[in-house]
Design a protein around this motif. Sequence first.
Motif, PDB file in Angstrom:
ATOM      1  N   UNK A 147      -7.666  21.373   8.987  1.00 27.52           N
ATOM      2  CA  UNK A 147      -6.989  21.868  10.184  1.00 27.52           C
ATOM      3  C   UNK A 147      -6.524  20.712  11.060  1.00 27.52           C
ATOM      4  N   UNK A 148      -7.367  19.703  11.218  1.00 26.31           N
ATOM      5  CA  UNK A 148      -6.995  18.548  12.035  1.00 26.31           C
ATOM      6  C   UNK A 148      -5.857  17.761  11.399  1.00 26.31           C
ATOM      7  N   UNK A 153       0.263  16.804  11.885  1.00 31.60           N
ATOM      8  CA  UNK A 153       1.670  16.726  11.480  1.00 31.60           C
ATOM      9  C   UNK A 153       2.545  17.450  12.498  1.00 31.60           C
ATOM     10  N   UNK A 154       2.113  18.655  12.891  1.00 32.05           N
ATOM     11  CA  UNK A 154       2.853  19.393  13.904  1.00 32.05           C
ATOM     12  C   UNK A 154       2.874  18.685  15.245  1.00 32.05           C
ATOM     13  N   UNK A 208      -8.943  17.197  -0.184  1.00 38.99           N
ATOM     14  CA  UNK A 208      -8.521  15.992  -0.903  1.00 38.99           C
ATOM     15  C   UNK A 208      -7.006  15.789  -0.802  1.00 38.99           C
ATOM     16  N   UNK A 209      -6.261  16.875  -0.954  1.00 35.65           N
ATOM     17  CA  UNK A 209      -4.807  16.781  -0.852  1.00 35.65           C
ATOM     18  C   UNK A 209      -4.379  16.397   0.562  1.00 35.65           C
ATOM     19  N   UNK A 210      -5.050  16.976   1.564  1.00 32.58           N
ATOM     20  CA  UNK A 210      -4.700  16.662   2.945  1.00 32.58           C
ATOM     21  C   UNK A 210      -5.021  15.205   3.281  1.00 32.58           C
ATOM     22  N   UNK A 211      -6.169  14.718   2.831  1.00 31.23           N
ATOM     23  CA  UNK A 211      -6.531  13.319   3.083  1.00 31.23           C
ATOM     24  C   UNK A 211      -5.561  12.360   2.405  1.00 31.23           C
ATOM     25  N   UNK A 216       0.553  10.104   5.487  1.00 30.90           N
ATOM     26  CA  UNK A 216       1.931   9.667   5.285  1.00 30.90           C
ATOM     27  C   UNK A 216       2.919  10.632   5.958  1.00 30.90           C
ATOM     28  N   UNK A 217       2.608  11.933   5.891  1.00 35.58           N
ATOM     29  CA  UNK A 217       3.464  12.915   6.556  1.00 35.58           C
ATOM     30  C   UNK A 217       3.407  12.753   8.068  1.00 35.58           C
ATOM     31  N   UNK A 218       2.221  12.471   8.597  1.00 29.00           N
ATOM     32  CA  UNK A 218       2.076  12.251  10.045  1.00 29.00           C
ATOM     33  C   UNK A 218       2.862  11.021  10.478  1.00 29.00           C
TER      34      UNK A 218
END
Length: 227
Positions: A147-148, A153-154, A208-211, A216-218
């Motif tokens: 969630x964090x 990103x948003x 794992x995918x979010x980490x 990079x997206x942020x």
Amino acid sequence: MASLSLTASFMQLLQRDLLLALRRRSELVSPLVFFVLVISLFTLGSGASATTLGMIAPGIFWVAALLAVLLGLEGIFRADFSDGSLEQLLLSGMPLSVLVLAKVTAHWLVTGLPLLLLAPLLSLMLRMHNDVVWVLMATLLLGTPVLSLVGAIGVALTVGLRQGGVLLAVLVLPLYAPILIFATQAVGFAADGLPVTAHLAILGACLAAALTLAPFAISAALRVGIN
């Protein structure tokens, strides 16, 4: 030396954000108070029996946790954008993905971790069994960092907007749906005595995918949001 410098930068920025969060106690406490109030008021106002309350407890917990994390999201980059610190991070020459990961980690430590620690106490109000509480805590441990990370990103996309709170919610809430679904199903399955390994594995894969991808997206979103 480069890796040592990068690690030192990560730890320094993490420590800085934690110290700033401790100084802004009202912002630190608000998500936690909101989390406790939502669960308490729902428990008192629903008038449901102990059996019914135990069935809907996973949804109550996770909706309250989701909204509490969302409440504290804007603080990740907003203050740094206002005082110019965010631009200094962009110009620092260090990998921005590592620096934003430090800031998101600090956000989780002051928002997600306290929710995790409060879960056993609040579960007593919702008549949850001990075995189910452990599964709830596992879902919070795996899900709240996602969630964090996704929420950041948003925040990065809307950091340059004066009133980006509503837009942030519109951007982020649909992305939270898979975590909400799998986490609540895992707790519900545990309450019914069914295996929850698959659900926890999916949450772990999401983490794992979010980490891996979110920093990079942020970073890209910050460059877009500031310019």
